[in-house]
Design an enzyme around this catalytic site. Structure first.
Site, PDB file in Angstrom:
ATOM      1  N   ASN A 393       0.684  -1.166   0.024  1.00 27.52           N
ATOM      2  CA  ASN A 393       0.223   0.001   0.156  1.00 27.52           C
ATOM      3  C   ASN A 393       0.601   1.114   0.041  1.00 27.52           C
ATOM      4  O   ASN A 393       0.970   1.871  -0.933  1.00 27.52           O
ATOM      5  CB  ASN A 393      -0.903  -0.081   1.076  1.00 27.52           C
ATOM      6  CG  ASN A 393      -1.957   1.059   1.273  1.00 27.52           C
ATOM      7  OD1 ASN A 393      -2.053   2.000   0.255  1.00 27.52           O
ATOM      8  ND2 ASN A 393      -3.091   0.920   2.074  1.00 27.52           N
ATOM      9  N   ASP A 394       1.536   1.560   1.156  1.00 24.66           N
ATOM     10  CA  ASP A 394       2.114   3.027   1.276  1.00 24.66           C
ATOM     11  C   ASP A 394       3.298   3.079   0.415  1.00 24.66           C
ATOM     12  O   ASP A 394       3.767   4.139  -0.154  1.00 24.66           O
ATOM     13  CB  ASP A 394       2.501   3.124   2.555  1.00 24.66           C
ATOM     14  CG  ASP A 394       1.132   3.061   3.323  1.00 24.66           C
ATOM     15  OD1 ASP A 394       0.335   4.059   3.200  1.00 24.66           O
ATOM     16  OD2 ASP A 394       1.053   2.469   4.437  1.00 24.66           O
ATOM     17  N   VAL A 395       4.061   1.850  -0.158  1.00 21.62           N
ATOM     18  CA  VAL A 395       5.150   1.800  -0.839  1.00 21.62           C
ATOM     19  C   VAL A 395       4.840   2.101  -2.062  1.00 21.62           C
ATOM     20  O   VAL A 395       5.849   2.173  -2.899  1.00 21.62           O
ATOM     21  CB  VAL A 395       5.806   0.378  -0.631  1.00 21.62           C
ATOM     22  CG1 VAL A 395       6.502   0.460   0.656  1.00 21.62           C
ATOM     23  CG2 VAL A 395       5.363  -0.659  -1.367  1.00 21.62           C
ATOM     24  N   VAL A 396       3.430   2.251  -2.576  1.00 18.46           N
ATOM     25  CA  VAL A 396       3.196   2.414  -3.956  1.00 18.46           C
ATOM     26  C   VAL A 396       2.382   3.814  -4.189  1.00 18.46           C
ATOM     27  O   VAL A 396       1.661   3.979  -4.990  1.00 18.46           O
ATOM     28  CB  VAL A 396       2.317   1.563  -4.743  1.00 18.46           C
ATOM     29  CG1 VAL A 396       3.311   0.225  -5.041  1.00 18.46           C
ATOM     30  CG2 VAL A 396       1.059   0.805  -4.073  1.00 18.46           C
ATOM     31  N   PHE A 433      -0.629   1.098   6.892  1.00 17.61           N
ATOM     32  CA  PHE A 433       0.062   1.005   8.161  1.00 17.61           C
ATOM     33  C   PHE A 433      -0.241   2.378   8.871  1.00 17.61           C
ATOM     34  O   PHE A 433      -0.397   2.899   9.606  1.00 17.61           O
ATOM     35  CB  PHE A 433       1.312   0.407   8.527  1.00 17.61           C
ATOM     36  CG  PHE A 433       2.509   1.312   7.818  1.00 17.61           C
ATOM     37  CD1 PHE A 433       2.954   2.296   8.646  1.00 17.61           C
ATOM     38  CD2 PHE A 433       3.093   0.977   6.601  1.00 17.61           C
ATOM     39  CE1 PHE A 433       4.166   2.785   8.111  1.00 17.61           C
ATOM     40  CE2 PHE A 433       4.092   1.676   6.219  1.00 17.61           C
ATOM     41  CZ  PHE A 433       4.776   2.629   6.800  1.00 17.61           C
TER      42      PHE A 433
END
Lengths: 467, 98
Positions: A393-396, A433
């Protein structure tokens, strides 16, 4: 100082052990030699342990044998049984055990020495630091384990004045430490240091959210190494100092790499209260604009994949949770059969510990040359037909690149939004997260495939076979 | 300042540089096994626990030493076994024959 024969044998064996450790770690730099490297390091450690039995101070052996058999059996059984998806928990737990051992070593050596004469000066400094750092690492690791094992909520746990309270505990430890070094301590002082440091370790890790775990695990790893080194100084044991420092260096290096990959300083991770601050920022502002996501089906996705030339799969923690690593391998194989170029893009902090995704995919027998690091693959997304985001999620999240108000602004991400099509496999519309809405989901080129990652992947494989 | 302290500082400084040089070559795909292997290596603190327990002469030291030995042994044995299991997976690849 001339050593007698027995002490000379011990000293020489320790030197050999140190060399074995360094050569072993050196061999960890390539997947082909890594297993041998681990064996060499193990040989070094066991040589040092075996030769220590010659130590003149050791008088009772049966207790020792019993303790080693019990501990060793627990360790071996746990290590053999643990699932690869549970590796972050296992790693952090083993780390905690080492921290606890170092703390108890320092504490008991101090108690033993002070029976004869007061311990002061440099030796006392080592005792205080060995005990305190080891204890922090022990309870910190246990709390991290509980969070990863979901015995505790992985959400940040905070209470008012938490930072001030933690700072107070550090001051208490330092003040008591000074009395132990300079004199003025009582018999209970080392025990209080021990107890306060145990509390501090737990309190430091409790407020940290699951997504920050890679940094936390690496930091705890470094702390245990440093605690072991101080214990070595207390015991005047050079091999312990060398091994401890090597581990400390490794943990520190990994901590810095992880921090860089998240664009966060260590202080920010441990004292930032990341999850709490961002939930407030992401909530109302994000929902003010009416945004829609476009759903897709397994069949449509399969067709898009089947006719692609180049597919990049981005795995995240969701893949580990769903235990979808074997399903994703099947999908990759099915695509490769059709001549599609498949690569996996690995973000440094994807998952819950450094290198988590690599271990997970290696377990499913995915060749490691298909796993590409962020910096190598980011230039390729322009020419990628389909990106499959599985449980990341957050890494993209392109907000990290585009939206200066976003809490993750500045964090290096995988630029999947530059690909022609993005398909996101996700359980629901929950946030990552960091509790931040993901701008990627609302892009024109993005389609959402909702459902459990493993089930979605399996139905993709089925649909692909039918195309 | 004692001679031993000076020597210890030498050892620590050289170990820091050696550690940095050796570890910085480890590629990110092996970061988990690296962490797990270094975890096992710090299990060498079992050595300190062995000395403490082997020389224990009060009940408190027996208890502390025994707990330390159990924890340390679980750390060192578990650590190397689990690292080996992980690395075995990395070794099985056909690409490795290249």
């Amino acid at each position: 100082m001339i050593l007698d024969t027995r002490a000379s044998i011990i000293a020489v064996a320790y030197i050999v052990a140190a060399v074995l450790l360094i050569v072993g770690l050196r061999k960890l730099s390539s997947p082909a030699t890594a297993r041998g490297g681990n064996m060499l390091a193990a040989a070094g450690v066991f040589l040092a342990l075996a030769i220590t039995l010659l130590d003149r101070e050791i008088v009772s052996y049966w207790e020792l044998a019993l303790g080693i058999i019990i501990g060793g059996a627990i360790g071996i059984v746990a290590a053999r049984r643990v699932q690869m998806t549970a590796m972050p928990q296992m790693v952090v737990l083993l780390n905690g055990l080492g921290g606890g051992t170092a703390a108890l070593d320092s504490l008991s050596e101090y108690l033993r020495l002070s029976l004869v004469a007061p311990v002061r000066g440099g030796e006392a400094v080592s005792v205080v630091l060995g005990t305190a750092i080891g204890s922090v690492s022990f309870t910190g690791s246990v709390v991290a384990f509980a969070k990863l094992q979901e015995l505790l909520s992985s959400k940040p746990f905070q209470f008012p004045l938490q930072r001030a309270f933690n700072a107070l505990l550090v001051v208490v430890i330092l003040a008591l430490g000074v009395t132990m070094v300079m004199g003025g301590d009582t018999a209970s002082t080392p025990w209080i240091v021990f107890a306060v440091a145990l509390a501090l370790g737990a309190l430091l890790v409790l407020p940290i959210g699951g997504g920050d775990m890679p940094v936390v695990i690496a930091t705890l790893n470094a702390l245990t190494g440093i605690a072991a080194a101080f214990t070595g100084l207390v015991l005047h044991n050079q091999i312990l100092v060398v091994a401890g420092i090597l581990v400390g260096a490794s943990g520190t290096l990994l901590t810095l790499l992880m921090g860089k990959a998240m664009n966060r300083s260590l202080g920010n991770v441990f004292f930032g209260g990341f999850g709490a601050a961002t939930a407030a920022a992401g909530g109302p502002a994000g929902s003010a604009v009416a945004k829609t996501v476009r759903q897709t089906s397994a069949e449509d996705t399969a067709i898009a994949l089947a006719y692609a030339r180049k597919v990049v799969i981005v795995p995240g923690y969701g893949l580990a949770v769903a235990e979808g690593q074997h399903a994703v391998r099947e999908l990759a194989q099915e695509l490769e059969k059709r001549g599609v170029d498949v690569k996996f893009a690995i973000h440094p902090v994807a998952g819950r510990m450094p290198g988590h995704m690599n271990v997970l995919l290696a377990e499913a027998n995915i060749p490691y040359d298909e796993l590409v690091e962020m910096d190598q693959i980011n230039g390729d997304f322009d020419s990628t037909d389909v990106v499959l985001v599985v449980g990341a999620n957050d890494v993209v999240n392109p907000a990290a690149r585009e939206d200066p108000t976003s809490p993750i602004y500045g964090m290096p991400i995988l630029d999947v939004d530059k690909a022609r099509n993005v398909i996101v496999l996700k359980r629901s519309m929950g946030t990552g997260f960091a509790g931040i809405d993901n701008a990627l989901f609302y892009r024109d080129r993005t389609r959402m495939l909702f459902g459990d990652a493993k089930k979605s992947l399996t139905s993709l494989v089925e649909a692909l076979k039918a195309v | 300042m004692t001679r031993e302290l000076v020597l210890s500082v030498y050892v620590i400084i050289l170990a820091i540089f050696t550690g940095y040089e050796v570890i910085s070559r480890v590629p990110s795909i092996l970061h988990t096994p690296l962490m797990s292997a270094t975890n096992a290596i710090h299990g060498i603190v079992l050595l300190g626990a062995m000395i403490v327990l082997g020389a224990a002469d009060t009940p408190v030291l027996h208890v502390l030493g025994f707990i330390a030995v159990v924890l340390g042994a679980a750390n060192v044995f578990g650590g190397f076994v689990v690292t080996d299991r992980m690395l075995e997976m990395f070794k099985k690849k056909p690409e490795e024959r290249k």
